[in-house]
Write a protein that holds these residues in place. Sequence first.
Motif, PDB file in Angstrom:
ATOM      1  N   GLU A   6     -16.551 -21.374  68.762  1.00  0.00           N
ATOM      2  CA  GLU A   6     -17.779 -21.811  68.114  1.00  0.00           C
ATOM      3  C   GLU A   6     -18.382 -23.010  68.844  1.00  0.00           C
ATOM      4  O   GLU A   6     -17.663 -23.812  69.447  1.00  0.00           O
ATOM      5  CB  GLU A   6     -17.532 -22.210  66.659  1.00  0.00           C
ATOM      6  N   CYS A  22     -21.048 -18.344  68.296  1.00  0.00           N
ATOM      7  CA  CYS A  22     -19.637 -17.989  68.396  1.00  0.00           C
ATOM      8  C   CYS A  22     -19.503 -16.950  69.496  1.00  0.00           C
ATOM      9  O   CYS A  22     -19.993 -15.827  69.359  1.00  0.00           O
ATOM     10  CB  CYS A  22     -19.124 -17.449  67.074  1.00  0.00           C
ATOM     11  N   TRP A  36     -19.119 -15.715  59.063  1.00  0.00           N
ATOM     12  CA  TRP A  36     -19.053 -17.169  59.129  1.00  0.00           C
ATOM     13  C   TRP A  36     -18.499 -17.665  57.793  1.00  0.00           C
ATOM     14  O   TRP A  36     -18.943 -17.228  56.718  1.00  0.00           O
ATOM     15  CB  TRP A  36     -20.431 -17.783  59.361  1.00  0.00           C
ATOM     16  N   ARG A  38     -16.864 -21.486  55.895  1.00  0.00           N
ATOM     17  CA  ARG A  38     -16.818 -22.937  56.039  1.00  0.00           C
ATOM     18  C   ARG A  38     -15.762 -23.521  55.113  1.00  0.00           C
ATOM     19  O   ARG A  38     -15.413 -22.933  54.086  1.00  0.00           O
ATOM     20  CB  ARG A  38     -18.189 -23.560  55.748  1.00  0.00           C
ATOM     21  N   ARG A  45     -11.525 -22.356  51.832  1.00  0.00           N
ATOM     22  CA  ARG A  45     -12.451 -21.734  52.765  1.00  0.00           C
ATOM     23  C   ARG A  45     -13.445 -20.882  51.982  1.00  0.00           C
ATOM     24  O   ARG A  45     -13.066 -20.124  51.095  1.00  0.00           O
ATOM     25  CB  ARG A  45     -11.685 -20.892  53.779  1.00  0.00           C
ATOM     26  N   TYR A  94     -17.249 -25.175  60.190  1.00  0.00           N
ATOM     27  CA  TYR A  94     -17.712 -23.794  60.160  1.00  0.00           C
ATOM     28  C   TYR A  94     -16.899 -22.960  61.147  1.00  0.00           C
ATOM     29  O   TYR A  94     -16.783 -23.309  62.324  1.00  0.00           O
ATOM     30  CB  TYR A  94     -19.195 -23.718  60.498  1.00  0.00           C
ATOM     31  N   HIS A  95     -16.349 -21.857  60.641  1.00  0.00           N
ATOM     32  CA  HIS A  95     -15.532 -20.961  61.448  1.00  0.00           C
ATOM     33  C   HIS A  95     -16.194 -19.599  61.537  1.00  0.00           C
ATOM     34  O   HIS A  95     -16.709 -19.093  60.532  1.00  0.00           O
ATOM     35  CB  HIS A  95     -14.159 -20.759  60.806  1.00  0.00           C
ATOM     36  N   CYS A  96     -16.136 -18.991  62.721  1.00  0.00           N
ATOM     37  CA  CYS A  96     -16.507 -17.586  62.795  1.00  0.00           C
ATOM     38  C   CYS A  96     -15.229 -16.747  62.756  1.00  0.00           C
ATOM     39  O   CYS A  96     -14.133 -17.238  63.079  1.00  0.00           O
ATOM     40  CB  CYS A  96     -17.326 -17.272  64.044  1.00  0.00           C
ATOM     41  N   TRP A 114      -9.867 -15.564  64.059  1.00  0.00           N
ATOM     42  CA  TRP A 114     -10.624 -16.733  63.645  1.00  0.00           C
ATOM     43  C   TRP A 114     -10.806 -17.692  64.819  1.00  0.00           C
ATOM     44  O   TRP A 114      -9.927 -17.828  65.683  1.00  0.00           O
ATOM     45  CB  TRP A 114      -9.874 -17.480  62.535  1.00  0.00           C
ATOM     46  N   GLY A 115     -11.945 -18.373  64.818  1.00  0.00           N
ATOM     47  CA  GLY A 115     -12.153 -19.449  65.760  1.00  0.00           C
ATOM     48  C   GLY A 115     -11.655 -20.770  65.189  1.00  0.00           C
ATOM     49  O   GLY A 115     -11.301 -20.857  64.009  1.00  0.00           O
ATOM     50  N   GLN A 116     -11.628 -21.792  66.049  1.00  0.00           N
ATOM     51  CA  GLN A 116     -11.118 -23.100  65.641  1.00  0.00           C
ATOM     52  C   GLN A 116     -12.091 -23.862  64.765  1.00  0.00           C
ATOM     53  O   GLN A 116     -11.687 -24.775  64.034  1.00  0.00           O
ATOM     54  CB  GLN A 116     -10.793 -23.944  66.890  1.00  0.00           C
ATOM     55  N   GLY A 117     -13.350 -23.543  64.862  1.00  0.00           N
ATOM     56  CA  GLY A 117     -14.342 -24.177  64.013  1.00  0.00           C
ATOM     57  C   GLY A 117     -15.165 -25.231  64.709  1.00  0.00           C
ATOM     58  O   GLY A 117     -14.769 -25.783  65.741  1.00  0.00           O
TER      59      GLY A 117
END
Length: 124
Positions: A6, A22, A36, A38, A45, A94-96, A114-117
């Motif tokens: 992200e 992302c 997405w 958050r 989450r 915010y994570h994708c 998941w991404g790290q945010g």
Amino acid sequence: QVQLVESGGGLVQAGGSLRLSCAASGLTFSSYAMGWFRQAPGKEREFVAAINSVGNIRNYADSTKGRFTISRDNAKNTVFLQMNSLEPEDTAVYHCAARQIPITSKIPSSYNYWGQGTQVTVSS
């Protein structure tokens, strides 16, 4: 190896806008639904928005509907979140997330990667 990275977060005043990106790699991006989510400190989450693999079906949380827009570019393996009329309550990481099933979901556990945010902070 699947990676979701992200970018685009930052500090903005209430009423302002940000656009999150992302970038995905290591997966057949056009086959995945994307979402997405958050998470604010001390809170669970929370679903923000999701888009199906083709990009023609979008879902939003009630709190973001009309202010946020999710989109994707399958040629660039990227999903976006345009955030307008930001409020202090939007402050969160915010994570994708990528879902192997191509239809949207609001449930975090239904996503595979998941991404790290990226941090979004909205000042009043």
